[in-house]
Design a protein around this motif. Structure first.
Motif, short mmCIF file in Angstrom:
data_model
loop_
_atom_site.label_atom_id
_atom_site.label_comp_id
_atom_site.label_asym_id
_atom_site.label_seq_id
_atom_site.Cartn_x
_atom_site.Cartn_y
_atom_site.Cartn_z
N PRO A 130 -48.56 24.74 14.87
CA PRO A 130 -48.39 24.44 13.31
C PRO A 130 -49.24 23.32 12.85
O PRO A 130 -49.10 22.21 13.60
CB PRO A 130 -47.07 24.31 13.08
N VAL A 131 -49.94 23.28 12.22
CA VAL A 131 -50.67 21.97 11.45
C VAL A 131 -50.03 21.53 10.31
O VAL A 131 -49.90 20.22 10.09
CB VAL A 131 -52.33 22.35 11.13
N MET A 132 -49.49 22.37 9.38
CA MET A 132 -48.58 22.19 8.17
C MET A 132 -47.63 23.07 8.13
O MET A 132 -48.13 24.63 8.16
CB MET A 132 -49.69 21.78 6.82
N GLN A 133 -46.39 22.83 7.68
CA GLN A 133 -45.37 23.92 7.62
C GLN A 133 -44.66 23.45 6.08
O GLN A 133 -44.82 22.17 5.80
CB GLN A 133 -44.43 23.90 8.58
N GLY A 134 -44.17 24.55 5.55
CA GLY A 134 -43.31 23.99 4.37
C GLY A 134 -42.23 25.03 4.00
O GLY A 134 -42.16 26.10 4.79
N HIS A 135 -41.41 25.18 2.89
CA HIS A 135 -40.52 25.88 2.46
C HIS A 135 -41.40 27.11 1.80
O HIS A 135 -42.42 26.79 1.19
CB HIS A 135 -39.79 25.30 1.55
N ARG A 176 -33.25 29.79 2.88
CA ARG A 176 -32.43 29.51 3.84
C ARG A 176 -32.37 28.71 5.38
O ARG A 176 -31.81 28.90 6.30
CB ARG A 176 -31.92 31.07 4.45
N THR A 177 -33.38 27.90 4.99
CA THR A 177 -33.98 27.14 6.16
C THR A 177 -33.60 25.60 5.85
O THR A 177 -34.12 25.26 4.90
CB THR A 177 -35.40 27.42 6.39
N CYS A 178 -33.30 24.86 6.75
CA CYS A 178 -33.25 23.45 6.81
C CYS A 178 -34.24 22.89 7.56
O CYS A 178 -34.49 23.34 8.75
CB CYS A 178 -31.78 22.95 6.96
N TYR A 179 -34.79 21.82 7.10
CA TYR A 179 -36.09 21.07 7.93
C TYR A 179 -35.42 19.47 7.85
O TYR A 179 -35.10 19.06 6.93
CB TYR A 179 -37.09 21.12 7.34
N LEU A 180 -35.52 19.06 8.88
CA LEU A 180 -35.54 17.48 9.31
C LEU A 180 -36.85 17.14 9.62
O LEU A 180 -37.56 17.32 10.35
CB LEU A 180 -34.77 17.04 10.34
N TRP A 181 -37.29 16.07 8.56
CA TRP A 181 -38.80 15.49 8.65
C TRP A 181 -38.71 14.41 9.03
O TRP A 181 -37.60 13.50 8.75
CB TRP A 181 -39.42 15.93 7.10
N TRP A 208 -36.81 19.05 13.54
CA TRP A 208 -36.21 20.42 13.78
C TRP A 208 -35.95 21.17 12.68
O TRP A 208 -35.99 20.72 11.48
CB TRP A 208 -34.85 20.10 14.56
N SER A 209 -35.74 22.51 12.72
CA SER A 209 -35.49 23.43 11.92
C SER A 209 -34.43 24.28 12.05
O SER A 209 -34.38 24.44 13.23
CB SER A 209 -36.93 24.26 11.39
N LYS A 210 -33.56 24.89 11.26
CA LYS A 210 -32.51 25.74 11.48
C LYS A 210 -32.38 26.60 10.10
O LYS A 210 -32.31 26.29 9.22
CB LYS A 210 -31.03 25.03 11.63
N ASP A 211 -32.10 27.99 10.72
CA ASP A 211 -31.89 28.92 9.58
C ASP A 211 -30.11 29.04 9.46
O ASP A 211 -29.48 29.23 10.47
CB ASP A 211 -32.49 30.36 10.12
#
Length: 923
Positions: free
Chosen positions: A633-638, A661-666, A675-678
């Motif tokens: 991944p170069v860039m991710q997003g909601h 339904r996804t949480c991201y810690l940036w 990290w990310s979590k569904d």
């Protein structure tokens, strides 16, 4: 040998003497042919062979020359791009040095070492003159105009008639609204209006800036002869400014603004705040409903609701944008020769240098960007936007801009595009002199533009393209006048000649006709390759409209992208998550990539550096990799509407969550996901515990989760009603948690066992509408809350009872200020506001700053407290949807803002504003 004189043959001894053979007459040749039937004369046959050999040799040499010309063209393009990149880097370094010397900016460490990230300074460039509004009743004076400046003119010959902007963010660009208003002299009044300043008022830089006053003009060879003269006049004169139809005037803008304000006052019944000094209460109105706000005791004697307001002590500068729009857009990721990847999200075009971990941003658009096209010279970019909620301030249009200086060069189609720009393409065979665009209006009109003629281009022709949706358009790289469009139930072949477009529909004959033709591309010979919703690939003969070859089942499902590389290899990406390589005959080479499911299917595949591929996916990710090395991944997003934002209380991190339904810690320094979590449910709100070890996630079902912020372990879950959890807030002491619900109640919990156990104390009942915001007092005893019907209520948190005597709360110190309706935020509401315009606000932790986010995609910064009407502010664009949340990091070094439906997360650097040149706006 044949003798033309005697009619016989000489002996062999004559040839041995070295004499040349006698000439052969045409008559004798024909006689010989007539006598021998099919037998031909040996000499004539030899001559034919020689001529054929000569022709073949000539064709080979021409082919070699064409190949060398193409190679040299690529080399020249790379040299131009490299030079432009060098100028950009020099400008960045010089800008950082001067800005740091003037405003005390600090260096930010990166992976490669220490890189100077220059903070925004008024002496370097005044961003708020671009994104802030103006002062009503004041027209720009000569001194005001002279203060607006730019870093350098790196591509002065690229049709630009003004100074280049900073290499990190764009210069003021013309607003399509103002262009239309001045051109027609019949402004249209709307209730909601966010004006943009005049774009071309960026003349010479002040002399004291030294090195930054240098004008870079070493790329003047980029210019075409028709634009060179105009390009070498970088500083517009007053007469030039007055002649520009799309620059507008502040006088007209003031008239528009005053008319709009009057309309708002009439529509919403808004009135100025009324202050009663005897009781120390100021009464403000929202939609005609009064709201009493009690003035703190120290201010009762001197308070004036209409008095002068302080300028905000700091400004914002867009540093990073998280996210990418791939879920519903195509052909919107490209790698530039400078190494930057260009793509868009919300109303921002991002130019991302992955190696240097640096972003630049083009901020000229006012609403959602829907398409992007790169000029054959790889330096100019065209982007098209949709119509906004304000049909006057956010008209659909196309912007052609310079990717080096980020200057807007041309604004096209302000009055011609009805709904949105669906797709764009530059011509290729003629060097990019034409631009084709397709409107998303019901008629799906296609227009062809001479984009470089004048500031607003010149429309050559327009015609109805198709009855159904159009997904892609492109020019042939070998036939100048050939255009291909495709979409639902069609692929069309257009020929442009003598101002007319001739259309031929693609003929599938006895082959299965697809519901959608989803992608098109061209081979080096001019043949068209199309992919469809059935997963088939078809080759259409150059110049025709019939299929000459078909590959069935190339993908399992629609073919989203077709890439033809320079060596003739073909790469396709489909909904099945596969990226497949083919040779020029559409035979599989055996190379294939399976895109991991969490990243989505490849929406667009484009060439990167060397053998690398850059992939944009349907789950709003940008990936990079090769057939040998896996994609990363170069860039991710909601991917869906974004609501929850929680800055970490002690680290340079923040958490986001939304309806995907996804949480991201940036991480704000590394610009990556920690990290990310569904969580399996739509997220509405979030909050960190005071020690940062626990994070609470509120959902739309009334359930909220307790989760470890490092291991992502779920400790417990709780249910409060069946409505969304609108807001979560820990008390300053860490002993309580307040949960604001859409069921009109606030639930108070006692916190224990290191924030892992929660026991409900009670429920605060009294709001007549859903709870929107709440704050704790500094001593953790009281709560203040707002609701959907513009209430401000106070509560005893320990007893869960409403405090009816609100005058007793006038001197309470509040630990935070997220409530948009209280005395400290009276000045953030513009005239005619309806109570829902401002969605969020946040006070800085250690400074007198207040940030807000509104329904118009604007982020504003005020001095805190903003207790006077028409408070001054700095205003910034970028979001194309309602701003759902804003929040400062723990050290106030950065502000984070989240967009709703645009799914974008923007990271702003907070820098001190210079008092001498600070630009603020009276609203």
């Amino acid at each position: 040998m044949y003798n033309s004189t005697s009619g016989g043959y000489k002996g062999p001894h004559k040839m041995m003497l070295g004499s040349s053979p006698p000439p052969v007459t045409i008559t004798k040749v024909f006689d010989a042919w007539s006598k021998s039937g099919s037998r031909a004369c040996p000499s004539a046959h030899t001559d034919d062979e020689m001529i054929e050999n000569e022709n073949q040799s000539l064709r080979d040499r021409v082919a070699d020359l064409e190949k060398k010309v193409h190679e040299q063209t690529d080399e020249i393009m790379c040299l131009r791009s490299t030079l432009a990149d060098v100028l950009r880097r020099i400008n960045t370094i010089e800008g950082a040095r001067v800005v740091n010397s003037h405003s005390g900016g600090r260096a930010t460490p990166t992976k490669e070492g220490v890189r100077l990230r220059h903070h925004h300074s008024d002496s370097a460039r005044d961003v708020s003159k671009r994104s802030s509004s103006y002062v009503p009743g004041r027209s720009p004076s000569a001194t005001q105009i002279s203060r607006r400046s730019a870093h350098y003119q790196s591509t002065s010959s690229l049709y630009s008639d003004g100074h280049s902007s900073s290499s990190v963010s764009p210069a003021p660009s013309p607003s399509p609204t103002h262009a239309q208003a001045q051109a027609s002299h019949h402004p249209v009044h709307h209730a909601r209006h966010t004006p943009s300043p005049s774009p071309f008022a960026s003349p010479a830089r002040p002399q004291q800036l030294g090195a930054l006053n240098k004008r870079w003009a070493s790329t003047s060879d980029f210019a075409t002869p028709s634009h060179t003269a105009r390009a070498h006049s970088p500083t517009p004169t007053n007469s030039q400014l007055s002649r520009r139809p799309n620059s507008g005037s502040l006088h007209n803008l003031n008239n528009l603004r005053s008319s709009t304000s009057q309309l708002n006052l009439t529509r919403h019944g808004a009135r100025e705040a009324q202050y009663n000094p005897d009781e120390g209460v100021v009464k403000m109105y929202l939609r005609g409903r009064p709201l009493n706000l009690y003035v703190p005791t120290p201010m009762r004697e001197t308070y004036n609701p209409t008095g002068p307001t302080a300028q905000p002590p700091a400004k914002l500068k867009l540093e990073w944008v998280y996210g990418y729009r791939g879920r519903d857009c195509r052909n919107n990721v490209y790698q530039l020769p400078t190494g930057e990847i260009v793509y868009f999200v919300a109303a921002v075009v991002v130019l991302y240098n992955v190696e240097d971990q640096m972003q630049r941003h083009y901020l000229g658009h006012t609403d959602d960007i829907k398409c992007l096209a790169v000029h054959p010279n790889k330096l100019l970019i065209a982007t098209g936007q949709t119509a906004g909620h304000d049909r006057r301030d956010a008209r659909p249009h196309i912007r052609v801009w310079d990717s080096v200086s980020l200057n807007t060069l041309h604004i096209i189609g302000i009055s011609d595009i009805e709904r949105s720009v669906a797709c764009l393409a530059f011509s290729k065979a003629d060097g990019g002199s034409l631009l084709v665009a397709v409107d998303e209006a019901p008629d799906h009109n296609m227009s062809v533009w001479d984009w470089s003629r004048g500031e607003r281009g010149y429309k050559l022709l327009e015609t109805k393209c198709a009855a159904d949706q159009v997904l892609a358009v492109d020019f042939s790289p070998v036939d100048r006048n050939t255009i291909i469009t495709c979409g639902k139930n069609h692929i069309s072949f257009w020929n442009y000649e003598s101002g007319m477009l001739a259309k031929r529909m693609g003929i599938f004959e006895n082959r299965e006709r697809p519901k959608y033709v989803t992608s098109i591309s061209f081979t080096d010979t001019g043949n068209v390759i199309s992919g469809d919703s059935n997963g088939n690939l078809l080759i259409w003969q150059r110049g025709g409209n019939t299929v000459c070859k078909m590959v069935r089942g190339a993908h399992e499902g629609p073919v989203f992208s077709i890439l033809v590389q320079k060596d003739g290899a073909i790469i396709t990406g489909g909904k099945d998550g596969r990226i497949i390589e083919w040779d020029r005959d559409l035979e599989r080479t055996g190379n294939m990539i399976e895109v991991p499911e969490q990243f989505g299917a490849p929406r667009v595949v484009t060439s990167g550096r060397g053998t690398q591929l850059v992939v944009g996916t349907t789950r709003n990710c940008v990936l990079g990799g090769t057939f040998t090395f896996p994609l990363r991944p170069v860039m991710q997003g909601h991917t869906e509407e974004l609501w929850a934002l929680a800055p970490h209380p002690s680290q340079q991190q923040f958490l986001t969550a939304g309806y995907d339904r996804t949480c991201y810690l940036w991480d704000t320094m590394a610009h990556t996901i920690v990290w990310s979590k569904d969580i399996g449910e739509h997220a509405q709100s979030a909050a960190f515990s005071n020690n940062g070890e626990i994070v609470i996630i509120g959902t739309t079902s009334g359930r909220w989760f307790v989760m470890d912020s490092e291991t992502r372990e779920m400790y417990s879950q709780h249910q409060d009603g069946n409505e969304p959890i609108q807001v979560l807030r820990f008390s300053p002491s860490g002993q309580y948690l307040a949960v604001g619900s859409r069921d009109n109640n606030i639930y108070v919990y006692q916190v224990s066992e290191d924030c892992r156990k929660y026991t409900r104390i009670g429920r605060c009942q009294g709001h007549s509408s859903f709870v929107t915001h709440l704050d704790w007092s500094a001593d953790s005893q009281f709560l203040q809350s707002n609701s959907g019907d513009y209430e401000l209520l106070f509560w005893n948190a320990g007893l869960c009872r409403q405090i009816v005597q609100t005058s007793q709360m006038r001197d309470v110190e509040w630990a935070s200020n997220t409530c948009t309706l209280n005395f400290s935020t009276l000045g953030i509401w513009p005239e005619g506001a309806d109570g829902t315009d401002i969605n969020t606000c946040a006070k800085a932790n250690n400074s007198a700053l207040l940030a807000t986010g509104d329904d118009f995609g604007k982020v504003k910064v005020f001095a805190f407290p903003a207790c006077n009407q028409k408070a001054r502010c700095h205003e910034y664009g970028g979001h194309s949807s309602h701003v759902t949340a804003v929040g400062y990091l723990h050290d106030d070094s950065r502000l984070i803002s989240t967009g709703g439906r645009d799914t974008a997360i923007m990271q702003w650097v907070v820098s001190a504003a210079s008092s001498s040149t600070s630009s603020s706006s009276h609203r």
